[in-house]
Design a protein around this motif. Structure first.
Motif, PDB file in Angstrom:
ATOM      1  N   VAL A  23     -39.777  54.864 -17.792  1.00 18.47           N
ATOM      2  CA  VAL A  23     -38.319  55.034 -17.758  1.00 18.47           C
ATOM      3  C   VAL A  23     -37.898  56.159 -18.695  1.00 18.47           C
ATOM      4  CG1 VAL A  23     -36.080  53.957 -18.223  1.00 18.47           C
ATOM      5  CG2 VAL A  23     -37.918  52.625 -17.160  1.00 18.47           C
ATOM      6  N   VAL A  24     -38.359  56.101 -19.939  1.00 24.19           N
ATOM      7  CA  VAL A  24     -37.998  57.107 -20.937  1.00 24.19           C
ATOM      8  C   VAL A  24     -39.116  58.140 -21.106  1.00 24.19           C
ATOM      9  CG1 VAL A  24     -37.274  57.466 -23.336  1.00 24.19           C
ATOM     10  CG2 VAL A  24     -36.551  55.422 -22.110  1.00 24.19           C
ATOM     11  N   TYR A  25     -40.343  57.709 -20.892  1.00 27.63           N
ATOM     12  CA  TYR A  25     -41.477  58.638 -20.927  1.00 27.63           C
ATOM     13  C   TYR A  25     -42.592  58.149 -20.025  1.00 27.63           C
ATOM     14  CZ  TYR A  25     -42.330  55.347 -24.844  1.00 27.63           C
ATOM     15  OH  TYR A  25     -42.436  54.225 -25.631  1.00 27.63           O
ATOM     16  N   ARG A  26     -43.444  59.088 -19.668  1.00 22.62           N
ATOM     17  CA  ARG A  26     -44.665  58.787 -18.911  1.00 22.62           C
ATOM     18  C   ARG A  26     -45.826  59.238 -19.767  1.00 22.62           C
ATOM     19  NH1 ARG A  26     -44.746  58.112 -13.139  1.00 22.62           N
ATOM     20  NH2 ARG A  26     -46.873  58.896 -13.276  1.00 22.62           N
ATOM     21  N   GLY A  27     -46.644  58.279 -20.258  1.00 22.92           N
ATOM     22  CA  GLY A  27     -47.710  58.652 -21.170  1.00 22.92           C
ATOM     23  C   GLY A  27     -47.108  59.278 -22.416  1.00 22.92           C
ATOM     24  N   GLY A  28     -47.554  60.490 -22.746  1.00 28.20           N
ATOM     25  CA  GLY A  28     -47.042  61.176 -23.927  1.00 28.20           C
ATOM     26  C   GLY A  28     -45.919  62.141 -23.622  1.00 28.20           C
ATOM     27  N   ALA A  30     -42.052  62.905 -22.501  1.00 28.55           N
ATOM     28  CA  ALA A  30     -40.706  62.355 -22.352  1.00 28.55           C
ATOM     29  C   ALA A  30     -40.117  62.763 -21.008  1.00 28.55           C
ATOM     30  CB  ALA A  30     -39.809  62.854 -23.484  1.00 28.55           C
ATOM     31  N   ILE A  31     -39.278  61.889 -20.439  1.00 34.69           N
ATOM     32  CA  ILE A  31     -38.559  62.190 -19.206  1.00 34.69           C
ATOM     33  C   ILE A  31     -37.206  62.755 -19.615  1.00 34.69           C
ATOM     34  CG2 ILE A  31     -37.570  61.215 -17.101  1.00 34.69           C
ATOM     35  CD1 ILE A  31     -39.789  59.075 -17.215  1.00 34.69           C
ATOM     36  N   ALA A  32     -37.018  64.035 -19.378  1.00 33.15           N
ATOM     37  CA  ALA A  32     -35.846  64.749 -19.893  1.00 33.15           C
ATOM     38  C   ALA A  32     -34.536  64.111 -19.461  1.00 33.15           C
ATOM     39  CB  ALA A  32     -35.896  66.216 -19.446  1.00 33.15           C
ATOM     40  N   ASP A  33     -34.424  63.711 -18.195  1.00 35.94           N
ATOM     41  CA  ASP A  33     -33.183  63.100 -17.705  1.00 35.94           C
ATOM     42  C   ASP A  33     -32.846  61.838 -18.487  1.00 35.94           C
ATOM     43  OD1 ASP A  33     -33.211  65.086 -15.869  1.00 35.94           O
ATOM     44  OD2 ASP A  33     -33.254  63.798 -14.096  1.00 35.94           O
ATOM     45  N   ASP A 251     -30.405  45.453  -8.142  1.00 34.21           N
ATOM     46  CA  ASP A 251     -29.039  45.654  -7.667  1.00 34.21           C
ATOM     47  C   ASP A 251     -28.791  47.111  -7.298  1.00 34.21           C
ATOM     48  OD1 ASP A 251     -27.781  42.939  -8.151  1.00 34.21           O
ATOM     49  OD2 ASP A 251     -28.621  43.368 -10.123  1.00 34.21           O
ATOM     50  N   PHE A 252     -29.452  48.009  -8.020  1.00 32.89           N
ATOM     51  CA  PHE A 252     -29.283  49.444  -7.777  1.00 32.89           C
ATOM     52  C   PHE A 252     -30.632  50.139  -7.894  1.00 32.89           C
ATOM     53  CE2 PHE A 252     -25.497  47.816  -9.975  1.00 32.89           C
ATOM     54  CZ  PHE A 252     -24.512  48.087  -9.029  1.00 32.89           C
ATOM     55  N   ILE A 253     -30.798  51.235  -7.157  1.00 35.57           N
ATOM     56  CA  ILE A 253     -31.986  52.073  -7.262  1.00 35.57           C
ATOM     57  C   ILE A 253     -31.524  53.503  -7.502  1.00 35.57           C
ATOM     58  CG2 ILE A 253     -34.054  52.965  -6.130  1.00 35.57           C
ATOM     59  CD1 ILE A 253     -34.168  50.453  -4.455  1.00 35.57           C
ATOM     60  N   VAL A 254     -32.084  54.150  -8.531  1.00 38.11           N
ATOM     61  CA  VAL A 254     -31.749  55.540  -8.827  1.00 38.11           C
ATOM     62  C   VAL A 254     -33.030  56.336  -9.026  1.00 38.11           C
ATOM     63  CG1 VAL A 254     -29.532  54.943  -9.888  1.00 38.11           C
ATOM     64  CG2 VAL A 254     -31.579  55.114 -11.321  1.00 38.11           C
ATOM     65  N   SER A 255     -32.946  57.619  -8.801  1.00 45.34           N
ATOM     66  CA  SER A 255     -34.100  58.490  -9.029  1.00 45.34           C
ATOM     67  C   SER A 255     -34.051  59.126 -10.410  1.00 45.34           C
ATOM     68  CB  SER A 255     -34.156  59.586  -7.954  1.00 45.34           C
ATOM     69  OG  SER A 255     -32.977  60.380  -7.981  1.00 45.34           O
ATOM     70  N   SER A 256     -32.895  59.037 -11.059  1.00 49.41           N
ATOM     71  CA  SER A 256     -32.704  59.597 -12.394  1.00 49.41           C
ATOM     72  C   SER A 256     -31.649  58.785 -13.132  1.00 49.41           C
ATOM     73  CB  SER A 256     -32.249  61.057 -12.301  1.00 49.41           C
ATOM     74  OG  SER A 256     -31.753  61.522 -13.552  1.00 49.41           O
ATOM     75  N   LEU A 257     -31.818  58.622 -14.443  1.00 44.50           N
ATOM     76  CA  LEU A 257     -30.818  57.890 -15.225  1.00 44.50           C
ATOM     77  C   LEU A 257     -29.503  58.645 -15.304  1.00 44.50           C
ATOM     78  CD1 LEU A 257     -32.759  56.249 -18.196  1.00 44.50           C
ATOM     79  CD2 LEU A 257     -32.443  55.474 -15.839  1.00 44.50           C
ATOM     80  N   ARG A 258     -29.507  59.918 -14.929  1.00 45.90           N
ATOM     81  CA  ARG A 258     -28.261  60.680 -14.889  1.00 45.90           C
ATOM     82  C   ARG A 258     -27.271  60.084 -13.895  1.00 45.90           C
ATOM     83  NH1 ARG A 258     -30.224  67.016 -14.577  1.00 45.90           N
ATOM     84  NH2 ARG A 258     -30.884  67.260 -16.759  1.00 45.90           N
TER      85      ARG A 258
END
Length: 275
Positions: A23-28, A30-33, A251-258
């Motif tokens: 969600v926030v990172y994958r491995g080492g 970070a997920i920028a969004d 309840d909801f599906i998103v491709s980005s937390l934005r």
């Protein structure tokens, strides 16, 4: 109803509980969004807490990792399965003192911090988490101890963990191996069980009806949020979603937390968090 639209009619959101891996990172990486979204929510005054099945990091480790990605939080904003497992042993099995641990040093530390002795000599309980140095000997000790009557506790059932390049086996894979060998099912403390979610809610001080649970795995994150009575959001940046009609849908599906819209006017004022 699950919404796949980018124009979602979001309910009032006054608090956020979120997974980390996938969600926030994958491995080492970070997920920028995600970092951008949490930074925006933080500026808007929306309290949030991370609830992670990962037992290999302490809250302080998570704080340092997120700070390096540009997001500053307090250790009290992180609830881990290692800490939850130690609390469960102390609460549910107060007479136990000797624990055999398969897992990272953070899991060992969590046990010792509540006064438990970590040993492989006649352990009264076996606690298993993710151990990237797993050996046949460790599995043998765990199996023998459980067959001799030791309580069997697992930090989480995650079979896969997202990495920067793909996926790796999670704690659930080795826990399942020991369960198969002993024919004893463990008590799982992490998601999809709700103890971590309830702890996070108590730290946020927000209402259940206006707090959302964000995760990348339906069998763990989404089920935990649903069981705790929260609206749930599945983000597709982590483990691929497998269709399982027996599970409660997000309840909801998103491709980005934005895509998650939290109005500053709706934001609850964070109460004083415990150190």
């Amino acid at each position: 109803m699950v919404s796949l639209s980018s124009k979602i009619n979001w309910p009032p959101i006054e608090g956020i509980i979120s997974d980390l891996d996938g969600v926030v990172y994958r491995g080492g990486t970070a997920i920028a969004d995600a970092i951008e979204a949490f930074t925006r929510w933080q500026k808007a005054g929306v309290p949030f807490c991370f609830a992670t099945n990962n037992s290999t990091h302490t809250p302080e480790d998570v704080v340092g990792r997120l700070r390096g990605s540009g997001l500053s939080i307090a250790p009290s904003q992180v609830v881990t399965s290692a800490i939850t497992a130690a609390e469960l042993v102390r609460t549910n099995y107060p007479h136990l003192t000797r624990i055999y641990v398969i897992g990272a040093s953070s899991l060992v530390t969590a046990m010792r911090d509540v006064g438990l002795e970590v040993t492989d000599r006649a352990p009264e309980a076996v606690v298993m988490g993710l151990d990237r140095d797993i050996t046949h000997e460790k599995l043998r000790i765990a199996v023998e101890s459980i067959l001799n009557g030791a309580v069997f506790i697992g930090t989480n059932p995650d079979l896969l963990l997202p990495t920067a390049s793909g996926f790796e086996p999670g704690a659930g894979a080795t826990i399942a191996a020991v369960a198969a060998a002993t024919q004893v099912q463990p008590s799982i403390v992490g998601k999809p069980q709700v103890p971590m979610i309830e702890t996070a809610l108590s730290r946020l001080g927000t209402k259940r009806g206006s707090t959302i649970m964000i995760g990348d795995q339906v069998p763990t994150d989404i089920q935990a949020g649903k069981r705790a009575g929260l609206a749930t959001v599945l983000v597709t940046t982590g483990v691929p979603t497998r269709q399982d009609p027996s599970l409660m849908a997000p309840d909801f599906i998103v491709s980005s937390l934005r895509e998650i819209e939290v109005s500053a006017a709706r934001a609850a004022q964070p109460r004083q968090r415990r150190a």
